[in-house]
Write an enzyme that holds these catalytic residues in place. Structure first.
Site, PDB file in Angstrom:
ATOM      1  CB  ALA A  71      -0.980  -0.035   1.169  1.00  0.00           C
ATOM      2  NE  ARG A 109      -3.034  -4.098  -6.686  1.00  0.00           N
ATOM      3  CZ  ARG A 109      -2.347  -4.845  -5.806  1.00  0.00           C
ATOM      4  NH1 ARG A 109      -1.128  -4.472  -5.437  1.00  0.00           N
ATOM      5  NH2 ARG A 109      -2.858  -5.951  -5.311  1.00  0.00           N
ATOM      6  CD  GLN A 129       2.000 -10.861  -2.961  1.00  0.00           C
ATOM      7  OE1 GLN A 129       1.741 -12.044  -2.755  1.00  0.00           O
ATOM      8  NE2 GLN A 129       1.138 -10.031  -3.507  1.00  0.00           N
ATOM      9  CG  ASP A 132      -3.471  -3.730   0.982  1.00  0.00           C
ATOM     10  OD1 ASP A 132      -3.100  -4.769   1.557  1.00  0.00           O
ATOM     11  OD2 ASP A 132      -2.859  -3.216   0.032  1.00  0.00           O
ATOM     12  CE  LYS A 163      -1.751  -9.775  -1.402  1.00  0.00           C
ATOM     13  NZ  LYS A 163      -2.454  -9.461  -2.685  1.00  0.00           N
TER      14      LYS A 163
HETATM   15  O1  MRU Z   1      -1.067  -7.238  -3.521  1.00  0.00           O
HETATM   16  P1  MRU Z   1      -0.008  -6.589  -2.681  1.00  0.00           P
HETATM   17  O2  MRU Z   1       1.306  -7.283  -2.753  1.00  0.00           O
HETATM   18  O3  MRU Z   1       0.100  -5.106  -3.004  1.00  0.00           O
HETATM   19  O4  MRU Z   1      -0.535  -6.704  -1.206  1.00  0.00           O
HETATM   20  C1  MRU Z   1       0.238  -6.154  -0.175  1.00  0.00           C
HETATM   21  C2  MRU Z   1      -0.319  -6.317   1.180  1.00  0.00           C
HETATM   22  O5  MRU Z   1      -1.357  -6.898   1.375  1.00  0.00           O
HETATM   23  C3  MRU Z   1       0.445  -5.667   2.298  1.00  0.00           C
HETATM   24  O6  MRU Z   1       0.313  -6.390   3.474  1.00  0.00           O
HETATM   25  C4  MRU Z   1      -0.080  -4.238   2.534  1.00  0.00           C
HETATM   26  O7  MRU Z   1      -0.177  -3.537   1.331  1.00  0.00           O
HETATM   27  C5  MRU Z   1       0.803  -3.485   3.479  1.00  0.00           C
HETATM   28  S1  MRU Z   1       2.400  -3.119   2.837  1.00  0.00           S
HETATM   29  C6  MRU Z   1       3.174  -2.216   4.046  1.00  0.00           C
END
Ligand code: MRU
Length: 343
Positions: free
Chosen positions: A48, A89, A194, A235, A246
Site C-alpha cells: 500500500a 488498484r 509475496q 491495505d 492480503k
Molecule cells: O497485492 P499486494 O502485494 O500489493 O498486497 C500487499 C499487502 O497486502 C500488504 O500487506 C499491505 O499492502 C501493506 S504493505 C506495508
C-alpha cells in the site's frame, strides 16, 4: 545496504521490479504516467505505501511534462490523471490518499510552473514521511515484543512495500540496529508468493532467522512453534478497525484467536480510512484467473478452470489484538481510538 523500491529521478522514476525477485534484482525506469499505471497494475510495485508513493511521483511526472495555456486547464487534466492512476488498484487506500494529497497541495496555486514544482515537492515529502512513519511503527511494535520472540507474518509488508523499514517488518530492522533478535515465520502467500519471493528474501538479506511455510501450515506452525505474535500489514483500515490485507490474513487471525496468539496489524495513518465505515464498504480487488491457474507462469491446473481470485480479505476488528501505528498502539474501542489519532 537497503534497497528502495521507488526513487524519484528528476525526469523519471526508478522502480525495483518486484515481479522478478528473488531471482533478479532489477530496476526499471518509468518515463510516462502510463508506465506508472502499468507498474502498479502488474505488481512491479506493490504494498500500500509503495503504491501511494509511486503514484504520487507518477502524477508529478505527468505534471512536469504537461503543457497547457491556462492553470485551470492544467488542474482539470490533473484531476483526470489522478482518477486514471486511482483505477490501477482499488483496495489499498494509500493510492487515493497520496494522490488526493498531491492535488490538494496545489489548490491555491495559480501558476503552472509553481504547481509543477510543488507537486514534485509534495511527492518527495510523502516518500520521506513514510520512511519516518515506518520507523515509528517499528518503535511502537517493540513495546509489544521482547528480545528472542518469534513473529509470524503474511505477504510482504516490508521495506520494499514502503519507503523504508516496512510496517510489519519494521521491528525486524530496528531489532537489527539494536542487537535485539526476532525470529520470523513467513507464509508463502499464494497466489503471487509475496511471502516466499519477497519477505523471505528481504528478511534473509537483513540477516534475520526466517523460516518459510506454505499458507496451509499456519495452524500447525502456531500450535507447535511457540509463535509469540502475528504481525501483518494493511491495505485499508476502516473506521471501526476492520482491516483489509492480503488474502489469507482473515484465516490467520481466526487461527491466532483459536490458539491464543496475539494478532497485530501494523499500519500507518495513511492506511486508515475513516470515510470507510466498516470492512463491508471496502472494495476487494479481484485479479486475473491465471494467477491461480499458474505458478510463476507454469500451468498447474486445467487451462480454463473457473477461478475465484480475490487479492485481499477483511479481518473483522474483534479478531485484532491491536493496530500498531506511528502514533502508538490502538486497542479496545477502535472506533473511538482510531478517530482520536486524527484529532
Ligand atoms: O497485492 P499486494 O502485494 O500489493 O498486497 C500487499 C499487502 O497486502 C500488504 O500487506 C499491505 O499492502 C501493506 S504493505 C506495508
Amino acid at each position: 545496504m537497503t534497497i528502495r523500491a521507488v526513487e524519484w529521478n528528476t525526469d523519471s522514476i526508478i522502480l525495483l521490479d518486484q515481479r522478478l525477485l528473488p531471482k533478479k534484482t532489477e530496476f526499471i525506469t518509468l518515463r510516462t504516467i502510463e508506465d506508472v499505471w502499468e507498474s502498479i497494475f502488474e505488481l512491479k510495485v506493490r504494498g500500500a505505501p509503495a503504491i501511494g508513493i509511486t503514484a504520487s511521483y507518477g502524477l508529478a511526472l505527468w505534471a512536469s511534462q504537461a503543457t497547457f495555456d491556462s492553470v485551470d486547464k492544467f488542474k482539470k487534466e490533473l484531476s483526470v490523471k489522478k482518477d486514471y492512476l486511482c483505477s490501477a488498484r482499488p483496495t489499498a487506500v494509500n493510492l487515493f490518499w497520496a494522490l488526493e494529497r498531491l492535488v490538494s497541495s496545489i489548490r491555491n496555486t495559480d501558476s503552472i510552473e509553481q504547481a509543477q514544482a510543488q507537486l514534485v515537492e509534495e511527492a518527495i515529502r510523502i516518500d520521506l514521511e513514510d520512511e519516518e512513519v515506518c520507523r515509528q511503527i517499528g518503535e511502537h511494535a517493540w513495546t509489544l515484543l521482547k528480545d528472542g520472540d518469534t513473529v509470524l507474518t503474511h505477504c510482504n509488508a516490508g521495506g520494499i512495500a514502503t519507503a523504508k523499514y516496512g510496517t510489519a517488518l519494521s521491528p525486524f530492522y530496528l531489532g537489527k540496529e539494536r542487537g535485539l533478535s526476532l525470529r520470523a515465520f513467513a507464509t508463502e502467500t499464494r497466489p503471487v508468493l509475496q511471502g516466499a519471493r519477497l519477505t523471505a528474501w528481504e528478511l534473509q538479506n537483513l540477516g534475520v532467522d526466517v523460516t518459510l511455510i506454505t499458507d496451509n501450515m499456519v495452524a500447525h506452525t502456531m500450535k507447535t512453534n511457540s509463535i509469540n505474535a502475528v504481525i501483518v500489514g494493511a491495505d485499508r483500515v476502516a473506521a471501526n478497525g476492520d482491516t483489509a490485507n492480503k488474502i489469507g490474513t482473515f484465516g490467520i487471525a481466526i487461527i491466532a484467536q483459536a490458539l491464543g496468539v496475539p494478532f497485530y496489524v501494523a499500519a500507518p495513518l495513511s492506511t486508515i480510512d475513516l470515510s470507510t465505515k466498516t470492512g463491508d464498504d471496502i472494495k476487494i480487488e479481484e485479479r486475473h484467473p491465471d494467477e491461480i491457474r499458474r505458478i510463476q507462469n507454469e500451468l498447474i491446473a486445467p487451462t480454463n478452470i473457473p477461478v475465484f481470485n480475490p487479492a485481499f480479505d477483511v479481518t473483522p476488528s474483534h479478531l485484532i489484538t491491536g493496530i500498531i501505528t506511528e502514533k502508538g498502539v490502538v486497542k479496545g474501542n477502535y472506533e473511538e481510538a482510531l478517530q482520536a489519532l486524527f484529532t
